[in-house]
Design an enzyme around this catalytic site. Structure first.
Site, PDB file in Angstrom:
ATOM      1  N   VAL A 562       0.824  -1.212   0.000  1.00  0.00           N
ATOM      2  CA  VAL A 562       0.000   0.000   0.000  1.00  0.00           C
ATOM      3  C   VAL A 562       0.858   1.263   0.000  1.00  0.00           C
ATOM      4  O   VAL A 562       0.384   2.333  -0.378  1.00  0.00           O
ATOM      5  CB  VAL A 562      -0.967   0.004   1.207  1.00  0.00           C
ATOM      6  CG1 VAL A 562      -1.984  -1.111   1.079  1.00  0.00           C
ATOM      7  CG2 VAL A 562      -0.208  -0.112   2.516  1.00  0.00           C
ATOM      8  N   CYS A 563       2.108   1.152   0.429  1.00  0.00           N
ATOM      9  CA  CYS A 563       2.980   2.332   0.423  1.00  0.00           C
ATOM     10  C   CYS A 563       3.344   2.746  -1.002  1.00  0.00           C
ATOM     11  O   CYS A 563       3.562   3.926  -1.276  1.00  0.00           O
ATOM     12  CB  CYS A 563       4.240   2.068   1.241  1.00  0.00           C
ATOM     13  SG  CYS A 563       3.905   1.755   2.990  1.00  0.00           S
TER      14      CYS A 563
END
Length: 595
Positions: A562-563
């Site tokens: 998700v980063c």
């Protein structure tokens, strides 16, 4: 913006407008007063305008449209009225009464007053000062009013030497400027200060016209056209950005997951957030979930915001509730709820704006009522808000009453057991007063019932985002800024994602996403990015862009970073296996982090 003598807002390009070039029946052109609408407008069929300062039903002849200027946001009108003054006009759509509240405010200037306003606007004169006399017991009576782009300042000189500011009223949508005694007196007020001040001055109409010009400038009107949403965001984000020395400061948060319980999440984080200083609200939050291995490079903090919004800004958290089943959420009218919860909810909205300004947008998926966003801006709830907030009530009551004869309905000025006016249960609703009745129904249902909650939410929001910055947006734009794009199409996804080389797995992936519902696509977005909504601007506003890559595994569950907004797809032996594993991943593994 166009000069106030020529301005009307809110007209759409597809509205029918009276033909330009007509003349008013009151005298020659040199004797006519020029005016412009100062509130929301629509197509001007006729506008009967009773004097605002009298209680009589005296009317002037319909105002005449003499010029129409079209632009992307609607139309600007120049109208001619029978005489100078301050009026309230009845706006009609194609000859019928419209759903636009109680009417449109109309400020009509003498030709020399209009010329003075136009001159001030043309030369860019920022300040305008005039002497006047205050009323209502103010002492001493003789004062000076100075209008600036930021505020209306009323000052007085003591013994001719010392100057003291009596009051300063901001140029904002919450400020009320009215005229009385045929435009010779200014009545000034603000929602934060309910006690109005009355000031007599020779150029009251000029002051009022310049006030509305400055107000429209603050709301994003440039040379008669409203700034685009993207331009507004760029302007606001520039103002909200922290200095480079402060932008590097971090605030570290460690939080325990609440097993998908929004109320438990709210209770767990309330004490932390309620006691947080404004400086720490403005810093970048670095979030760690207890007993999880994820390092916050953007993903954990996005998910933390999603969980926070679920606890403080969604029906699941108990502070908001839908006005109608399945409809948008509105602040709960439950008086037993702690007002400080709503204060934190307002600060959370402000934090979302600060994050967007810092290039870290964190939209939340909760759909909130349009009247809620209007009240965040300091505006009043109106009947047209029912169209989106409670469509059934709008169709079966609000719109029906507005467009039909109510003589046989036996209605009184009462709603849900509450009298809308003193003795309202005995006051009959007639065709003459039905718009006032509908206006009061909107005020009661959408605003008065939650006044305490909205006051706390606005206080929290404005503690982080100045009110003059909020004034640049309307309620629709503020909703888009905070909530982001609520949905996306598969075509938009395909056009804005970085893809690996084509393969059978990739073809199956698009077939599965195409078959999914809107809710499932939102879950996929949350699985990849940590947020179930796109930022304002859609995929183009997402940094970094979404990527799809092959993981090298076979027939296992997909994973995501998700980063970096990256989805990793294994290879699959058959379509059914991929469909089952991908669906399981987005429904059961959309939360939580591991290395």
């Amino acid at each position: 913006p166009p000069a106030p003598s020529q301005q009307n807002q809110g007209l759409n390009d597809n509205d029918q407008v009276a033909a330009p070039g007509q003349r008013d029946c009151h005298g020659d052109a040199q004797d006519d007063a020029q005016g412009g609408g100062l509130g929301t407008g629509s197509d001007s069929d006729t506008s009967h305008a009773p004097e605002q300062e009298t209680a009589t039903d005296a009317t002037i002849s319909p105002v005449t449209v003499t010029a129409v200027t079209h632009h992307a946001d609607g139309c600007a009108l120049k109208v001619v009225c029978g005489r100078a003054g301050s009026f309230v006009g009845e706006v009609r759509l194609c000859g019928q009464q419209g759903i636009l509240g109680l009417g449109v405010e109309l400020l009509c200037l003498l030709p020399e007053e209009a010329s003075e306003v136009d001159t001030c606007v043309a030369v860019g004169q920022a300040n305008f000062a005039v002497f006047g006399a205050a009323e209502q017991g103010d002492a001493p009576r003789h004062m000076m009013l100075c209008l600036t782009p930021q505020a209306i300042n009323i000052t007085v000189k003591w013994l001719g030497l010392l100057s003291t500011t009596v009051c300063s009223i901001p140029i904002a949508q919450t400020t009320s400027v009215r005229l009385s005694d045929c435009g010779c007196k200014l009545v000034l007020g603000n929602s934060s200060n309910p006690h109005a001040r009355t000031l007599s001055c020779a150029k009251a109409r000029v002051v009022a016209a310049l006030f509305f010009w400055h107000l429209n400038a603050r709301m994003g009107y440039v040379h008669g056209q409203r700034m685009s949403f993207a331009s507004k965001c760029q302007h606001v984000f520039q103002k909200l950005k922290l200095p480079s020395s402060s932008s590097r400061l971090r605030y570290f948060i460690t939080i325990q997951r609440a097993n998908n319980d929004p109320v438990a999440m709210r209770e767990q984080t309330f004490s932390l957030l309620a006691n947080l200083s404004s400086e720490n609200w403005k810093r970048q939050w670095v979030v760690t979930f207890a007993n999880e291995e994820g390092v916050d490079c953007g993903g954990p903090s996005r998910e933390f915001f999603t969980l926070l919004c679920g606890g403080f800004l969604s029906p699941a958290g108990g502070l908001f509730e839908p006005l109608t089943p399945g409809g948008p959420a509105h602040p709960s009218a439950n008086v037993q709820l702690n007002p400080d919860y709503f204060l934190v909810a307002g600060k959370l909205l402000g934090k979302c704006m600060l994050e967007a300004a810092a290039g870290r947008p964190k939209p939340f998926a909760t759909r909130l009522s349009r009247s809620f966003f209007a009240q965040l801006l300091g505006l009043s709830a109106a009947t047209h808000h029912f169209q989106t907030d409670d469509p059934d009530l709008f169709v079966h009551k609000i719109d029906y009453i507005a467009r039909n004869d109510v003589s046989d309905l036996e209605l009184s000025f009462e709603d849900e057991g509450v009298e809308l006016v003193p003795g309202g249960s005995t006051v009959e609703v007639t065709n003459a007063n039905k718009l006032e009745y509908l206006h009061l129904v909107a005020q009661q249902r959408l605003q008065n019932k939650v006044a305490t909650q909205m006051k706390a939410i606005r206080s929290g929001l404005c503690s982080l985002v100045p009110e003059d910055i909020l004034a640049l947006f309307n309620e629709t734009e503020l909703e888009l800024l905070l909530c982001g794009e609520p949905d996306y199409t598969v075509k938009e996804f395909q056009d804005n994602v970085s893809l690996p080389t084509s393969s059978q797995t990739l073809e199956w992936f698009w077939a599965i996403v195409t078959s999914w519902t809107r809710h499932e696509r939102a879950k996929l977005l949350q699985f990849i990015t940590g947020s179930a909504s796109l930022p304002a601007g859609g995929f183009a506003g997402m940094q970094p862009c979404i990527r799809v890559r092959y993981s090298g595994a076979t027939n296992s569950l997909p994973t995501a970073s998700v980063c970096s907004n990256t989805l990793y797809l294994p290879r699959y032996d058959c379509f059914e296996t991929m469909h089952r594993r991908l669906t399981l991943a987005i429904t059961e593994a959309a939360e939580g982090f591991a290395m």
